[in-house]
Design a protein around this motif. Structure first.
Motif, short mmCIF file in Angstrom:
data_model
loop_
_atom_site.label_atom_id
_atom_site.label_comp_id
_atom_site.label_asym_id
_atom_site.label_seq_id
_atom_site.Cartn_x
_atom_site.Cartn_y
_atom_site.Cartn_z
N GLY A 1 -5.39 7.35 -17.92
CA GLY A 1 -6.16 7.69 -16.73
C GLY A 1 -6.17 9.19 -16.49
O GLY A 1 -5.43 9.95 -17.13
N GLU B 1 -5.32 10.66 -13.72
CA GLU B 1 -4.49 11.06 -12.58
C GLU B 1 -3.66 12.30 -12.94
O GLU B 1 -3.40 12.58 -14.10
N LYS C 1 -8.74 16.74 -12.77
CA LYS C 1 -9.95 16.85 -11.93
C LYS C 1 -10.35 18.30 -11.68
O LYS C 1 -11.47 18.59 -11.27
N ARG D 1 -12.29 10.63 -14.97
CA ARG D 1 -11.77 9.28 -14.71
C ARG D 1 -10.79 8.82 -15.81
O ARG D 1 -9.94 7.98 -15.55
N SER D 2 -10.96 9.35 -17.00
CA SER D 2 -10.05 8.96 -18.09
C SER D 2 -9.81 10.16 -19.01
O SER D 2 -10.55 11.15 -18.95
N ASP E 1 -15.73 11.61 -17.78
CA ASP E 1 -16.08 11.08 -16.45
C ASP E 1 -16.44 9.60 -16.54
O ASP E 1 -17.36 9.13 -15.87
N TYR E 2 -15.76 8.87 -17.39
CA TYR E 2 -16.05 7.45 -17.63
C TYR E 2 -14.72 6.71 -17.66
O TYR E 2 -13.74 7.21 -18.23
N GLU E 3 -14.68 5.55 -17.08
CA GLU E 3 -13.40 4.84 -16.98
C GLU E 3 -13.17 3.92 -18.18
O GLU E 3 -13.97 3.05 -18.47
N PRO F 1 -6.57 2.05 -19.39
CA PRO F 1 -5.52 2.87 -20.00
C PRO F 1 -4.63 2.05 -20.93
O PRO F 1 -4.41 0.86 -20.70
#
Ligand code: SF4
Ligand code: SF4
Length: 374
Positions: free
Chosen positions: A23, A25, A58, A65-66, A166-168, A171
């Motif tokens: 991810g 994060e 970010k 997102r990933s 920018d694509y999920e 994970p």
């Protein structure tokens, strides 16, 4: 819709050794580590690499997102013996300036993502190794390096490349932690010549030979010169001694033709005597952390490496550098190297050295003559 399987297939087609997903994060633990050792990393900020900012994907791509992590084994081929022990292996085929190898494959990978409507960034200040462990691709050694858990015989001769998208993607299971066998009694920490490894996963980058060879300020401090041995750009010692790397290094690998073709340009005598044009056209495009204006640093490193070979065939080159080098730091290191090699010719060169009003040079020549006597 883009699936993980499609991404993996394309990455494999492009020759990457392994692929994982995590991810986007924030890397909070890394941020805490950097904050607690802020002093050791400010020099990187000064050269434009903001590791603190890199802990938040970010800030790199606002809609992140990933992270897709690609693993590249940079030791698929062996390197010419004349270059091993002088240049870190990960720099020997670095095409970030020439852009004719790995860079093209990365461009093709990002073009594939773009064709599927996915924006990507390939930042250099994101914690790549941590991203790779978070993507389940391997773990750490006590030497702070990343070890693959699936490819390159589980060694550290791999480069994790983190692509923020920018694509999920779902994970993968993280594999954070240290993977060293208990029976290895910290061989890497004991072997680090400059004491940069202060404990398991704790490094003072300012003492690491990598930093000292391409970023260290001024004349290399005398206490580091002998421990730095023949390394000119980077250092592999904590990887060379690591038993986790033996399985890969025990193989007979074909010698890289690409790197062999440039080996003569990286000869110590050539580096010591090179002019600005030689540096700009033959050296800098391959190893570029030292800016083109800092040719003296390479020459100083070459003089120190020559001294540490203890090989008297370098005395004429060092004598010439002591007399003629434009930069007094190069002349000073040539004096040190002559003292380290010793012998009648080295002593004669030092005795006839003209130091002008350079206190630095005078000090080095005096100490080198004392070393010759010793
Ligand atoms: S690269 Fe060399 S100097 Fe740096 S930590 Fe490893 S052994 Fe020590
Ligand atoms: S030398 Fe030993 S302690 Fe250091 S990274 Fe390798 S296995 Fe771990």
């Amino acid at each position: 819709m883009l699936s993980k399987e499609m991404v993996i297939e394309r990455a494999r087609e492009l020759g990457f050794d392994d692929i994982g997903f995590t991810g986007a994060e924030r890397f909070e633990a890394q941020d805490e580590v950097l904050q607690s050792r802020r002093e050791g990393y400010t020099w990187l900020q000064n050269v434009g690499v903001d590791l603190f900012e890199g802990t938040d994907p970010k800030t790199i791509l606002p809609g992140a997102r990933s992270i897709i992590v690609l693993i590249e084994n940079y030791c698929r081929e062996a390197f010419p013996a004349s270059m091993v022990g002088k240049f870190g292996r990960c720099y020997l085929d670095d095409d970030r300036i020439t852009q004719d190898g790995l860079t093209q494959r990365l461009k093709a990978f990002r073009a594939f993502l773009r064709e599927h409507g996915v924006a990507s960034k390939l930042p250099f200040h994101l914690p790549h190794r941590l991203a790779a462990a978070r993507a389940g691709l391997g773990d750490f050694g006590k030497n702070c390096l990343f070890y693959s858990n699936r490819v390159a015989r589980h060694s550290s001769w791999v480069l994790p490349l983190a692509v923020v998208v920018d694509y999920e993607f779902a994970p993968d299971e993280p594999t954070l932690g240290i993977g060293c066998p208990e029976w290895c009694r910290n061989a890497c920490i004991a072997a680090c010549p400059t004491g940069a490894l202060e404990g398991p996963r704790k490094i003072d980058p300012r003492k690491c030979i990598s930093f000292l060879t391409y970023h260290g300020e001024g004349l290399t401090p005398v206490e580091f010169r002998e421990p730095m041995g023949t390394w000119l750009y980077g250092c592999d010692r904590c990887q060379d001694v690591c038993p986790r790397n033996h399985a890969w290094m025990a193989q007979e690998l074909p010698v890289s033709e690409r790197v062999s073709a440039m080996a003569a340009d990286f000869d110590l005598a050539q580096l010591l005597q090179m002019d600005a044009d030689y540096f700009a056209t033959r050296i800098w495009p391959h190893m570029f952390y030292t800016p083109p204006t800092d040719r003296w640093r390479w020459q100083m490193n070459a003089a120190r490496a020559m001294g540490n070979t203890r090989d008297r065939r370098y005395v004429p080159d060092l004598t010439r550098a002591l007399r003629e080098a434009e930069d007094e730091r190069v002349r000073a290191m040539a004096a040190w190297a002559l003292g380290r090699i010793g012998g009648a010719d080295a002593r004669a060169a030092l005795e006839s050295a003209s130091c002008g009003n350079s206190e630095m040079l005078q000090t080095e020549v005096t100490q080198a003559l004392a070393a010759c006597s010793g």
